[in-house]
Design an enzyme around this catalytic site. Structure first.
Site, PDB file in Angstrom:
ATOM      1  CG  ASP A 226      -2.817   4.097   2.618  1.00 30.55           C
ATOM      2  OD1 ASP A 226      -2.302   3.045   2.195  1.00 30.55           O
ATOM      3  OD2 ASP A 226      -3.790   4.112   3.397  1.00 30.55           O
TER       4      ASP A 226
ATOM      5  CG  ASP B 268       2.259   0.066   8.312  1.00 29.25           C
ATOM      6  OD1 ASP B 268       1.979  -0.425   7.212  1.00 29.25           O
ATOM      7  OD2 ASP B 268       1.425   0.230   9.215  1.00 29.25           O
TER       8      ASP B 268
ATOM      9  CD  GLU C 173      -3.253  -1.567   5.282  1.00 34.03           C
ATOM     10  OE1 GLU C 173      -3.412  -2.578   6.008  1.00 34.03           O
ATOM     11  OE2 GLU C 173      -2.743  -0.495   5.711  1.00 34.03           O
ATOM     12  CD  GLU C 174      -1.855   2.282   7.604  1.00 37.83           C
ATOM     13  OE1 GLU C 174      -2.669   1.930   8.489  1.00 37.83           O
ATOM     14  OE2 GLU C 174      -0.676   1.901   7.587  1.00 37.83           O
TER      15      GLU C 174
ATOM     16  CG  HIS D 112       0.607   3.229  12.626  1.00 39.39           C
ATOM     17  ND1 HIS D 112      -0.696   2.795  12.830  1.00 39.39           N
ATOM     18  CD2 HIS D 112       0.904   2.850  11.353  1.00 39.39           C
ATOM     19  CE1 HIS D 112      -1.138   2.183  11.743  1.00 39.39           C
ATOM     20  NE2 HIS D 112      -0.173   2.203  10.829  1.00 39.39           N
TER      21      HIS D 112
ATOM     22  CD  GLU E 248       0.795  -3.911   5.826  1.00 42.21           C
ATOM     23  OE1 GLU E 248       1.562  -3.261   6.592  1.00 42.21           O
ATOM     24  OE2 GLU E 248      -0.210  -3.419   5.292  1.00 42.21           O
TER      25      GLU E 248
ATOM     26  CG  HIS F  83      -0.441   0.013   2.526  1.00 42.12           C
ATOM     27  ND1 HIS F  83      -0.182   1.179   3.211  1.00 42.12           N
ATOM     28  CD2 HIS F  83      -0.117  -0.990   3.377  1.00 42.12           C
ATOM     29  CE1 HIS F  83       0.277   0.892   4.425  1.00 42.12           C
ATOM     30  NE2 HIS F  83       0.329  -0.409   4.542  1.00 42.12           N
TER      31      HIS F  83
END
Length: 382
Positions: free
Chosen positions: A75, A97, A127-128, A342, A151, A73
């Protein structure tokens, strides 16, 4: 002579990861990253490079079987992290991530020789957020044999299972409101909602003693909204629940339990409850004996001289959506520490990122061999 750390930091693959991290691409704002990937795919010899109607990047390389999807992903979550290299680490939002896994898959695919099968590289959006990208992708007929999602797992671990997710909004109403100085005149919707939510959580999570974290259903209250003024008792309150469902359960079964519990709790507490489904994703686990899992086992064993750990995660990923709908072997893999995801100083090990590219290359080669053997066996027996 330059040391190994300096050489790793200056490699093309590392410089391209840094460029990707300098693009701050929140969910539904992945355009700059999509344009970057389209340009790189063109330079690296991919064909049929395009951006689909929702913003996913899709590019192909090679021909024949097997047909393998490599999907990561584009984003990131909010919160900028200054992009920099310090020692063996590269910092930046999305470093772990999941732009390092995404770029690792891009370069692994680009390095595959002719005759390795067809690889479809996908840079997915959102995805997030609400998984808009993967939900659109599964509507296409790609005739895929296997899929790998990018991931952070660490290079010696392969994620074979994710829990499912059911997000619900629970609204509790009382018949009236009153002045805060006379709270006995009406039910307080926030207070009743707390009692209601507590009962729902206890009932959903009960009877799971002795099970591992990966095997239990969890019901987590994540948002609450209620009240109109500091001196008025609220007549309505909304609570959001994030329910994670282990492999073996289903969204439908869990929703039926929620419906029954909502009716019973409403009757017992004397309130008017209503719930709605915000999102649902079924749990998924890859078959352990598939050529895909075996290829990763052999690839990591060859490169790292250790058998990989097959991991069942408590979260939910894009692989759930594709694996459940297409019924094909799917795993999640990528360089990076999932605990970095994150965080305020998110980073990835540069040597691990580069090693991850090599492991993916070896794994894809082994997958081609294992797939061909499987097809030959089926032809003889059929």
């Amino acid at each position: 002579m330059r040391d190994d750390t300096a050489s790793a930091a200056e490699r093309y693959e590392t410089r391209m990861l840094k460029e990707a991290l300098n693009l701050y691409t929140l969910s539904k704002h992945e355009g700059p990253m999509a344009e970057f990937l389209v340009a790189k795919c063109g330079e690296l010899g991919f064909e049929d490079v395009r951006i689909d109607e929702v913003g996913n990047v899709i590019a192909k390389r090679g021909s024949g079987s097997p047909n393998i999807i490599l999907c990561g992903h584009m984003d990131v979550v909010p919160g900028k992290v200054p992009v920099r290299v310090e020692g063996d680490y590269m910092y930046g939002r999305g470093a772990s991530d999941a732009k390092a896994p995404l770029m690792a898959m891009l370069f692994a695919a680009a390095g595959m020789p002719e005759g390795s099968g067809t690889i479809t590289f996908v840079g997915a959006i959102d995805e997030e957020g609400n998984a808009t990208g993967i939900k659109n992708l599964v509507q296409e007929r790609m005739d895929a044999d296997y899929a790998i999602f990018g991931e952070p797992s660490g290079i010696k671990q392969v994620t074979i299972a994710y829990k499912g997710r059911l997000a619900i909004n629970l609204r509790v109403r009382s018949k009236d409101s009153s002045h805060a100085s006379a709270p006995w005149l009406s039910k307080n919707a926030i207070t009743e909602s707390m009692a209601f939510a507590t009962k729902l959580k206890e009932e959903l999570e009960g009877g799971q003693e002795g099970k591992s974290k990966g095997a239990i259903l969890t019901a987590t209250m994540t948002m609450i909204k209620g009240g109109t003024s500091h001196n008025v008792t609220p007549s309505e309150c909304e609570t959001t629940f994030d329910i994670r469902i282990p492999v073996g359960g289903s969204c439908k079964e869990t929703e039926q339990r929620v419906a029954t519990l909502v009716r019973e709790a409403g009757r017992q507490l004397g309130v008017d409850p209503f719930y709605s489904i915000l999102d649902e994703t079924e749990p998924f686990e890859a078959p352990h004996n598939s050529p895909l899992v075996r290829a990763f086992t052999l690839g990591i064993l060859e490169m790292e001289e250790e058998r990989p750990l097959l991991v069942r995660k408590t979260g939910t990923g894009d692989m759930n959506v594709l694996g459940y709908q297409w019924k094909i072997p799917v795993v999640t893999y990528g360089p990076g520490d999932p605990h970095e995801s994150h965080t305020k100083d998110e980073k990835v090990s540069i040597p691990e990122y580069l090693r991850g590219i090599d492991i993916l290359k070896v794994t894809l080669k082994k997958l081609k061999v294992l797939h061909d053997k499987k097809v030959a066996r089926e032809a003889r027996s059929g």
